[in-house]
Structure formats: C-alpha cells, structure tokens
Motif scaffolding. Structure first.
Motif, PDB file in Angstrom:
ATOM      1  N   GLY A 237       4.297   4.980  11.069  1.00 26.34           N
ATOM      2  CA  GLY A 237       5.161   5.643  10.097  1.00 26.34           C
ATOM      3  C   GLY A 237       6.040   4.685   9.314  1.00 26.34           C
ATOM      4  N   TYR A 238       5.655   3.432   9.230  1.00 23.40           N
ATOM      5  CA  TYR A 238       6.445   2.514   8.413  1.00 23.40           C
ATOM      6  C   TYR A 238       6.086   2.731   6.942  1.00 23.40           C
ATOM      7  CZ  TYR A 238       9.009  -1.512   6.873  1.00 23.40           C
ATOM      8  OH  TYR A 238       9.933  -2.302   6.228  1.00 23.40           O
ATOM      9  N   PRO A 239       7.088   2.931   6.074  1.00 20.59           N
ATOM     10  CA  PRO A 239       6.764   3.239   4.675  1.00 20.59           C
ATOM     11  C   PRO A 239       5.983   2.102   4.006  1.00 20.59           C
ATOM     12  CG  PRO A 239       9.106   2.824   4.934  1.00 20.59           C
ATOM     13  CD  PRO A 239       8.542   2.894   6.306  1.00 20.59           C
ATOM     14  N   ARG A 240       4.835   2.441   3.419  1.00 19.22           N
ATOM     15  CA  ARG A 240       3.984   1.430   2.797  1.00 19.22           C
ATOM     16  C   ARG A 240       4.646   0.817   1.575  1.00 19.22           C
ATOM     17  NH1 ARG A 240       2.740   4.547   6.259  1.00 19.22           N
ATOM     18  NH2 ARG A 240       1.610   6.124   5.113  1.00 19.22           N
ATOM     19  N   ASP A 241       5.538   1.557   0.932  1.00 15.79           N
ATOM     20  CA  ASP A 241       6.151   0.987  -0.280  1.00 15.79           C
ATOM     21  C   ASP A 241       7.225  -0.042   0.061  1.00 15.79           C
ATOM     22  OD1 ASP A 241       7.870   2.773   0.754  1.00 15.79           O
ATOM     23  OD2 ASP A 241       8.250   3.891  -1.095  1.00 15.79           O
ATOM     24  N   LYS A 242       7.493  -0.223   1.353  1.00 14.61           N
ATOM     25  CA  LYS A 242       8.394  -1.324   1.757  1.00 14.61           C
ATOM     26  C   LYS A 242       7.584  -2.539   2.223  1.00 14.61           C
ATOM     27  CE  LYS A 242      12.374   1.003   1.685  1.00 14.61           C
ATOM     28  NZ  LYS A 242      13.420   0.660   0.711  1.00 14.61           N
ATOM     29  N   MET A 243       6.284  -2.423   2.084  1.00 16.34           N
ATOM     30  CA  MET A 243       5.431  -3.517   2.526  1.00 16.34           C
ATOM     31  C   MET A 243       4.953  -4.331   1.339  1.00 16.34           C
ATOM     32  SD  MET A 243       2.998  -1.743   5.329  1.00 16.34           S
ATOM     33  CE  MET A 243       1.993  -3.184   5.643  1.00 16.34           C
ATOM     34  N   TYR A 244       5.029  -5.658   1.498  1.00 14.04           N
ATOM     35  CA  TYR A 244       4.590  -6.553   0.430  1.00 14.04           C
ATOM     36  C   TYR A 244       3.613  -7.572   0.999  1.00 14.04           C
ATOM     37  CZ  TYR A 244       8.171  -4.634  -2.571  1.00 14.04           C
ATOM     38  OH  TYR A 244       8.913  -3.784  -3.336  1.00 14.04           O
ATOM     39  N   GLY A 245       2.434  -7.608   0.442  1.00 11.53           N
ATOM     40  CA  GLY A 245       1.452  -8.588   0.911  1.00 11.53           C
ATOM     41  C   GLY A 245       1.441  -9.793  -0.001  1.00 11.53           C
ATOM     42  N   VAL A 246       0.924 -10.916   0.535  1.00  9.51           N
ATOM     43  CA  VAL A 246       0.714 -12.078  -0.308  1.00  9.51           C
ATOM     44  C   VAL A 246      -0.540 -11.790  -1.136  1.00  9.51           C
ATOM     45  CG1 VAL A 246      -0.755 -13.297   1.339  1.00  9.51           C
ATOM     46  CG2 VAL A 246       0.610 -14.604  -0.286  1.00  9.51           C
ATOM     47  N   TRP A 247      -0.898 -12.680  -2.054  1.00  8.31           N
ATOM     48  CA  TRP A 247      -2.060 -12.387  -2.916  1.00  8.31           C
ATOM     49  C   TRP A 247      -3.383 -12.343  -2.173  1.00  8.31           C
ATOM     50  CZ3 TRP A 247       1.172 -16.359  -5.432  1.00  8.31           C
ATOM     51  CH2 TRP A 247       1.010 -17.622  -4.862  1.00  8.31           C
ATOM     52  N   TRP A 248      -3.408 -12.823  -0.928  1.00  8.76           N
ATOM     53  CA  TRP A 248      -4.636 -12.690  -0.149  1.00  8.76           C
ATOM     54  C   TRP A 248      -4.640 -11.392   0.645  1.00  8.76           C
ATOM     55  CZ3 TRP A 248      -7.945 -15.774  -2.126  1.00  8.76           C
ATOM     56  CH2 TRP A 248      -7.556 -17.015  -2.603  1.00  8.76           C
ATOM     57  N   SER A 249      -3.560 -10.636   0.546  1.00 10.46           N
ATOM     58  CA  SER A 249      -3.489  -9.359   1.254  1.00 10.46           C
ATOM     59  C   SER A 249      -3.378  -8.230   0.252  1.00 10.46           C
ATOM     60  CB  SER A 249      -2.274  -9.329   2.183  1.00 10.46           C
ATOM     61  OG  SER A 249      -2.300 -10.415   3.047  1.00 10.46           O
ATOM     62  N   GLY A 250      -3.899  -8.425  -0.922  1.00  9.85           N
ATOM     63  CA  GLY A 250      -3.751  -7.406  -1.937  1.00  9.85           C
ATOM     64  C   GLY A 250      -4.993  -7.237  -2.778  1.00  9.85           C
ATOM     65  N   ALA A 251      -6.107  -6.915  -2.123  1.00  8.14           N
ATOM     66  CA  ALA A 251      -7.346  -6.714  -2.872  1.00  8.14           C
ATOM     67  C   ALA A 251      -8.001  -5.423  -2.406  1.00  8.14           C
ATOM     68  CB  ALA A 251      -8.290  -7.891  -2.660  1.00  8.14           C
ATOM     69  N   GLU A 252      -9.076  -5.047  -3.061  1.00  9.71           N
ATOM     70  CA  GLU A 252      -9.731  -3.775  -2.761  1.00  9.71           C
ATOM     71  C   GLU A 252     -10.204  -3.651  -1.314  1.00  9.71           C
ATOM     72  OE1 GLU A 252     -10.125  -5.514  -5.425  1.00  9.71           O
ATOM     73  OE2 GLU A 252      -9.661  -4.243  -7.134  1.00  9.71           O
ATOM     74  N   PRO A 253     -10.849  -4.684  -0.744  1.00  9.15           N
ATOM     75  CA  PRO A 253     -11.331  -4.507   0.644  1.00  9.15           C
ATOM     76  C   PRO A 253     -10.211  -4.212   1.637  1.00  9.15           C
ATOM     77  CG  PRO A 253     -12.207  -6.525  -0.314  1.00  9.15           C
ATOM     78  CD  PRO A 253     -11.214  -5.998  -1.274  1.00  9.15           C
ATOM     79  N   ASP A 254      -8.978  -4.627   1.302  1.00  9.36           N
ATOM     80  CA  ASP A 254      -7.873  -4.438   2.237  1.00  9.36           C
ATOM     81  C   ASP A 254      -7.398  -2.998   2.291  1.00  9.36           C
ATOM     82  OD1 ASP A 254      -7.979  -7.196   2.436  1.00  9.36           O
ATOM     83  OD2 ASP A 254      -6.541  -7.462   0.803  1.00  9.36           O
ATOM     84  N   VAL A 255      -7.512  -2.299   1.184  1.00 12.84           N
ATOM     85  CA  VAL A 255      -6.905  -0.971   1.110  1.00 12.84           C
ATOM     86  C   VAL A 255      -7.935   0.151   0.970  1.00 12.84           C
ATOM     87  CG1 VAL A 255      -4.665  -1.665   0.216  1.00 12.84           C
ATOM     88  CG2 VAL A 255      -6.560  -1.393  -1.352  1.00 12.84           C
ATOM     89  N   LYS A 256      -9.135  -0.191   0.530  1.00 15.00           N
ATOM     90  CA  LYS A 256     -10.166   0.800   0.237  1.00 15.00           C
ATOM     91  C   LYS A 256     -10.382   1.763   1.393  1.00 15.00           C
ATOM     92  CE  LYS A 256     -14.059  -1.047  -0.254  1.00 15.00           C
ATOM     93  NZ  LYS A 256     -14.931  -2.157  -0.645  1.00 15.00           N
ATOM     94  N   ASP A 257     -10.559   1.204   2.595  1.00 17.45           N
ATOM     95  CA  ASP A 257     -10.885   2.046   3.739  1.00 17.45           C
ATOM     96  C   ASP A 257      -9.706   2.905   4.169  1.00 17.45           C
ATOM     97  OD1 ASP A 257     -13.273   0.842   3.618  1.00 17.45           O
ATOM     98  OD2 ASP A 257     -12.902  -0.565   5.262  1.00 17.45           O
ATOM     99  N   VAL A 258      -8.502   2.458   3.860  1.00 14.90           N
ATOM    100  CA  VAL A 258      -7.334   3.243   4.245  1.00 14.90           C
ATOM    101  C   VAL A 258      -7.083   4.322   3.192  1.00 14.90           C
ATOM    102  CG1 VAL A 258      -5.052   3.025   5.247  1.00 14.90           C
ATOM    103  CG2 VAL A 258      -6.473   1.011   5.020  1.00 14.90           C
ATOM    104  N   GLY A 259      -7.510   4.076   1.974  1.00  9.22           N
ATOM    105  CA  GLY A 259      -7.425   5.076   0.911  1.00  9.22           C
ATOM    106  C   GLY A 259      -6.010   5.528   0.633  1.00  9.22           C
TER     107      GLY A 259
END
Lengths: 443, 358
Positions: free
Chosen positions: A252-274
């Motif tokens: 339950g940690y709010p995703r909008d408080k999360m910041y990834g580096v540029w290697w943690s911000g691409a389609e394969p990282d988020v696609k499956d979580v939708g």
C-alpha cells in the motif's frame, strides 16, 4: 572404445577451436562496433530492447549512406549481464574487423572491469547513463565516457524535483527518503550523492539493499511499511523493478511517491503491473518513450517496413529502445566528429575515436537533422568533461504509457563537481595515474 | 608400448619415493611445463591469454585449494568463494594501507589472512560432518559477502564497494601485458602445484587422507583430528586466498564482492567433483571443463549453424550452450562418477598394456 571416441571428439573440438580463432580480413572502409548485449537471463526483458535500438541505429546509419561513406559493421555477443562473460566477449570482439571503435557494455560491473583495460587497448568505453559517476572527469578517466548522464547527476535531479514539489529544497528538512537499490556497484552509486544532499538539506536517507536478481523483496517493503518514508527512490534493473512496484502495491505504498532512476522507468518494468503502477514516476534520461519522433518513423519506414528491423516493430520507440538508439547515435556522431579531423571517409581508430568523443558537439540543428528534435537536448563534451550534458526530466506512467510530468532539470554543478573531483583524485592515487593536463588534451 | 615400466628397476628408496616414479611421467610433466612456459606464448594470441588462459590458471589454483580440503581431507565446503574474497580484499588492504608494499608480498599475505579466516570458519568441522558442515561453511560465504559489501573499512571507503589496484610490479618486471600475466600466473601455479604434490605425499597429506577415509580409525592410530582438519582448512584457504588475490590483481584489476559470490563457491566445488576428487590433475581438468567449455560452445554453435546455412541468434546460442553444458555434466558423472581424472588414469592403465591387452 569409449576412450577412443572421447579422443576423437576432443581432437575434432581442437580443430574447431583453432578455426574460430583465426580472424577474418577486413575492408578498409568499415567501422566496427562490438555489441555486448544480453538477450537471456534475469535482465533480458530490459537488455533486449536496448540492444534492438542500438543495432537499429547502426542499420539506419548504413541506410542513410554511412558516415561519409564509411559503413557501420557490428557483431553481437551475449554477456548475460555477467561480468566475466562480458569481459570474455570484449576480448573476443575487440580485435575483429580491424579493431573495435568503442565498446558499450550496459552493465556497471562490466564497465568497472573494462575501465582497467581501456587505456591499454586504447578503446573508449561509452557508458551513456551508467558506469562510474566520477568517470565524468576525463583528466583521470581518459577512456570512459558517461555521456548524457551519471547516477550522481540523476540522483541530484530527483532531489531537486521532490524539493520543488515540496516547495523548495529547504522544505526537505526532516523528510525521509528511502533508497531501494540493487545491491551492486550500480545500485550503490547514488548513495554518496544522496548523503551529501542529505547533509545540505537535513533530510534522512534510509538505505534498503535488494540482493540480485531482486525477486525477493518482501522484507525490504516491510521495512518501508514500518518506517513510512516520504519518498522512495528505486535503483533497480530488470525483474527487480516490476517486483518493487508490485510489492509497493501489496504494502500500500503510494506509487506517486516513488521515483525510479532512468533504468527503472521503461515499459517492461510497469507493463505487467498495469494499473497498479499508475502514478509511478521515473527519471527520463532526456528522452522518454518517443513513438512520434522523426527518427522512429524513419526506422519504421526504412528498416522495419522492409523486414530488416531488429526485434518486434511494436517496441520501436519505447524507452529502452530509444536509450539503445541514442547510445548508438552518440558513437556514430563521435565517428563523424573524428572523421572531420582525421580524414573524411576513412576508418577511425580507437584513439581517434576518443578525440571524437571528447569533441562531440551536437547542437540543436544537428539533432533536428537526425530526427531527434524534442527527444534530447544538445550535447557538448570536452577533454575534461566526458558527460557533455546534465539535463533530465521526470515522466510518469498513466497505466498505458509514459508521459512527461516535469520541466527540464539540470544537475547542480556546485554539488556534483567537488564530488567528482574528490572521487577521481582518489582513484588516480590508487591506480597511480597522472591526471591529464589541458596541454595533454590537445594532442 | 611407449608407456611401460618393464626394465625400470629402482635401486634406492629415494628413487622409489620420488614424486613421479615413472620416467615417462616425469618427462611428460617437464615437457608440458616447458611447453606452457615457452611454446604457448609463441603460439596463442591475446584473446586466448586474457579471456581463457589466465582465468583458467587462476581457477585451477583455486580448484586445487578446494581439492585439498574436499578431495583429500573429506571436508565439504561451500565457502571457497569467501576464502578467495578474503585473500583479494586482504591483499588490497595491504597494498593501499602500507606504502611501498610489494604486490607479491601483499598477495601472499592475503593468502595468509585467508588461511586464518579458514581456520576460524573451519572450526565447526570438529563437531559436524558432511551436509551439516557444508551448511556451516555456507555461513562463512554469507558472512564475508556481507562484510565486504557493508563494512566500508575493507573497501577503503569506496562509494560503490568496488576497489581497484595498480599493475603488479615484481622486482622491476611490470606485469601488464597478457603474456606477462599468463607467465606470472603460470609461475605461481607451478610452484603451488609442486608444493601441493609434496604436501600430499608427506605426513600431513597422509593424515588428511586418513581422516577422510575414516576419522574414527584415524583417531585410534594416533592422528589428532583437530590438527589434521584445521591444517587442511588453513592450507586450502591459503591456496584459495592467493587465487582470489590473483583473480583481483591480475585478471580483473578492479572488482566488487560479486566476483566472489556463492556462484563462485559452487563453481569451484563443481570443478573438483567433475575433475576428480583427490587428484591434483583433477583440479586442472575440472577448471578446464568449467572455464573453457562454455566459451568454446558459445563460439562453435554459430559456426556449426553456419555450416547448415542457419542464422543463429545470440540468445539461442546461450540457451543451447546451457543445455549442452548441463548434459555434459550429467554424462560425465554417469560415465565416470570419480571425475575426469579417473578417466585419465584408466586411460593410462590401458596404455601400459597397449598394444597387447590381456
């Protein structure tokens, strides 16, 4: 009987090996780039689009007629993100086709190993957006080129961004930032900068390492739940990224408080979580997903429409594809710059390539000409500054695609420069390197 | 025909007890070493040196260390990578903290530190055996992994936990070219192999083997298990420590704790199991199998594909490489559970009778 068969097999194998080791002859007007890729293993979902973009840009360069007529050639080698295999690949490819022009390992571990070999082999190591942050200092790291971004710069921009959101960097006092990081030199890079910034602004940094490959993060996120940090920075790669976002969702940690580096911000990282990843932010190393840019349209038209593209057509223009494309573009442009000095239409050696990389000057006009308008900002390197551009912005996942949600930020030289100088001086002392002076640079 | 002992008479105990009692063996070994020192540098290129031969030599040394403990003293270990890490980081610390420290001395001191650590973490072997001991040594692996990742003093406060060292200088000989590195590692390996051979034939080696074969019986005939087991741990860790320091100093130049992870421990254990437990040559066979074969497969497969006109992608190559490599391990273990070294010695027995087997 058994023994005889074994002996026959062994001698056949030996014959085969010697056949492999003979290097083929090369044509003079070809520029060779080794491609250290990983299309298998835990990091393959991220390594594959990068390699596709990388190779596609080389193909596009050839389709455009090469660099003043010089054709780009390349060969792939699978590293599996493992350092020893990466080094083996490098050794295998560096001498082929008249010698490698530059090498881009896409792994901090391999970068560290190649940093030792580069000055001996005289082959520049380009690490666009990764590698050692202090290698920005070209006086000590003569052969490393962390073009367009280092982790210290990235972390600096993230701190600036949340400072702005809070209404000023001074408002960060008393806040808590958790860094969830890949427990390797890659993940540890931002720590030094965050601690420096924490001292300046009085926020607290909580360090939460995640062991390779990062599929087991229950304990980490339990700690996040207990300590309730105001922000979470994510320094992950491959399957670790999507696992982190899933765990954030579960705790339950709010995703909008999360910041990834540029290697943690691409389609394969988020696609499956939708939808679960909706609101998750990440740094964009200048570019984000750029399906509408001119260069992507050109690639689709000149390569993929003719069935000559690399990888699936749908992934052209995605974040990591673009990262590979830009990494590849930078090396091609360095070849062009070096040709400008050492002779147009000629093959460039590793040493000449270094000159090209140190005198890279991509202004807006050049970028427009390559179809990269709006994708990235101008880059200008020098002998002492091997990064060339310290701009970045933030993009956010809306459940379907990445959208930019911030202005451009520039890494703060006042913070970065002293750290780079200090760390590189220490490296120079350890390795007994004499730093280059501005006079040495002119050679 | 060429390899028979008929007519070779030994007239003194000395002649009978020497390391290689059969002259053919002795000459073969001398010829191999001479070829390695003189022939190889003339024949092979830089790629072979840097990517294959140097890693092979260093990992052979490490496998030799593991073999002393596992193969000769019967104490299973999963902490081999940790001993290498201790050797590497200790040598690094001696280098950066003491001015003017000769690199070779730092490497040997690194080995010594690893030996001390080995004794401490070998202590559980006095109480537990077999799988339980394996778990206890696993603790050493995790402890040292943790220590080098977290305790900044060990890495000289490096921001990312990775350290680097300058080229080795040995009495004015700067070791930086691939040939230099190869010769240096080969020299160390030859010296350490001769030491191991003699150690294993002597009093200490016999004690270890007695403990391995039946520790109760060994105790009854007057062998002190504590002394025997702990010396085995110490010697084995010393070998591993030196190998670790060489891996860091010569092969990598700069490294991070991941270079000595649990994967490395398992890799070394596999080398010894596949190569042959309780045989020095087994360490070399095992290292060759584990280091060279995957790279060889990786390079051969595209060529074989090319023969049939197939374009093989690098992803497919690396999948097939894993499949073949795995099957070969299973094949060797089924055909010869005692390792490649046993295959080799069976071959030698046959050769003695050739061409007239009974």
């Amino acid at each position: 009987m058994k023994l005889r068969k074994l002996a026959v097999a062994a001698s056949l194998a030996a014959i085969g090996l010697s056949a492999v080791l003979t290097t083929p002859a090369y044509a003079a007007e070809e520029q060779f780039f080794p491609v250290l890729a990983y299309r298998t293993g835990a990091y393959a979902p991220n390594g594959t689009p990068w390699a596709n973009g990388f190779v596609d840009y080389l193909k596009l360069t050839n389709a455009r007629g090469g660099v003043n007529g010089v054709k780009m050639i390349w060969e792939e080698c699978e590293t599996g993100y493992a350092t020893d295999r990466g080094v083996e690949c490098y050794e295998r490819l560096k001498g082929k086709h008249g010698g490698a022009t530059a090498v881009q390992p896409l792994s901090t571990g391999i970068t560290f190993a190649l940093t030792e070999k580069a000055p001996v082999d005289k082959i520049p190591v380009i690490t666009a957006g990764y590698g050692r942050s202090e290698s920005q200092n070209g006086a000590v790291f003569g052969w490393n080129f962390p073009l367009v971004g280092t982790y210290w710069m990235g972390a600096d921009v993230l701190v600036q961004h949340i400072g702005k959101k809070e209404g000023g960097l001074d408002k960060l006092k008393g806040k808590k930032i958790a860094l969830v990081y890949h427990d390797s030199p890659y993940g540890k890079e931002p720590i030094a900068l965050l601690q420096e910034r924490a001292k300046m602004h009085g926020f607290e940094v909580q360090l939460l390492p995640v062991a390779h490959p990062g599929v087991e993060q229950k304990a980490t996120w339990l700690q996040v739940r207990q300590s309730k940090p105001d922000y979470v920075f994510l320094w992950g790669w491959g399957v670790m990224n999507s696992t982190s976002i899933k765990e954030a969702q579960a705790t339950g940690y709010p995703r909008d408080k999360m910041y990834g580096v540029w290697w943690s911000g691409a389609e394969p990282d988020v696609k499956d979580v939708g939808d679960g990843a909706k609101g998750y932010n990440a740094l964009a190393m200048q570019h984000g997903a750029e399906p509408n840019s001119k260069v992507v349209k050109e690639i689709l038209e000149k390569l993929h429409a003719k069935g000559q593209g690399t990888g699936p057509k749908e992934e052209v223009g995605q974040v990591l594809y673009m990262r590979g494309l830009i990494s590849s573009m930078l090396q091609v442009e360095a070849v062009r710059a070096a040709q400008g000095r050492f002779g147009k239409g000629k093959r460039i050696t590793g040493e000449q390539m270094r000159w090209g990389l140190e005198n890279l000057n991509l202004d807006q006009k050049a970028l427009d000409g390559m179809g990269l308008a709006g994708v990235m900002r101008p880059v200008q390197t020098s002998c002492l500054d091997h990064m060339g551009s310290a701009w970045a912005r933030v993009h956010t996942w809306d459940g379907k695609k990445w959208n930019f949600t911030s202005d451009w930020y520039q890494g703060d030289e006042k913070v970065l420069r002293p750290m780079v100088m200090l760390a590189s001086a220490k490296y120079a002392e350890e390795k007994k390197i004499k730093p280059r002076t501005p006079e040495d640079c002119k050679k | 025909m060429f390899y028979r002992e008929n007519g070779q008479f030994k007239t003194s105990y000395k002649a009978d007890q020497q390391a290689f009692a059969i002259p053919q063996d002795r000459w073969a070994i001398v010829a191999i070493v001479a070829f390695a020192f003189i022939g190889v540098p003339l024949l092979v290129d830089e790629y072979m040196f840097r990517a294959i031969l140097v890693p092979f030599l260093i990992l052979s040394l490490a496998a030799l260390g593991v073999n002393i403990l596992v193969g000769y003293c019967g104490q299973i270990t999963l902490g081999a990578g940790a001993s290498m890490a201790v050797g590497a980081y200790a040598a690094y610390n001696f280098m950066v903290r003491i001015d003017g420290m000769p690199a070779l001395a730092a490497i040997l001191l690194g080995g010594l530190m690893a030996a001390l650590a080995g004794i401490v973490f070998g202590a559980p072997s006095l109480r537990v055996r077999g799988l339980y001991l394996a778990v206890a040594t696993l603790a050493a692996q995790f402890f040292w992994d943790w220590a080098f990742l977290r305790i900044k003093w060990f890495t000289n406060d490096s921001s990312s936990g990775s350290v680097s060292v300058p080229d080795i200088n040995l009495l004015g000989w700067t070791i930086n070219s691939p040939t230099d590195k190869y010769l240096f590692c080969l020299g160390v390996l030859v010296v350490f192999s001769v030491m191991a051979k003699n150690l294993l034939r002597g009093n200490m080696g016999r004690q270890w083997m007695a403990i391995r074969d039946m520790d109760v019986a060994a105790t009854v005939i007057g062998i002190r298990p504590m002394y025997a087991k702990l010396t085995a741990f110490a010697v084995s860790s010393f070998y591993l420590g030196v190998a670790g320091a060489l891996w860091g100093f010569v092969n990598l130049g700069s490294w991070e704790p991941a270079a000595f992870s649990i994967d490395r421990s398992l890799q070394l254990l596999f080398m010894v199991i596949i190569g042959g437990m309780g045989a020095i040559s087994g360490s070399f066979f095992g290292a060759a199998f584990i280091v060279i074969l995957p790279i060889f497969l990786n390079q051969m497969l595209p060529l074989i594909g090319g023969l049939f006109g197939l374009e093989v992608s690098i992803a497919l190559v690396s999948h097939v490489e894993f499949i073949i490599f795995g099957s070969l391990i299973v094949f060797f273990l089924i055909v010869e559970p005692h390792g490649i070294a046993r295959l080799w010695s069976t071959g030698r027995e046959k050769l003695r009778l050739w061409p007239f087997p009974h």
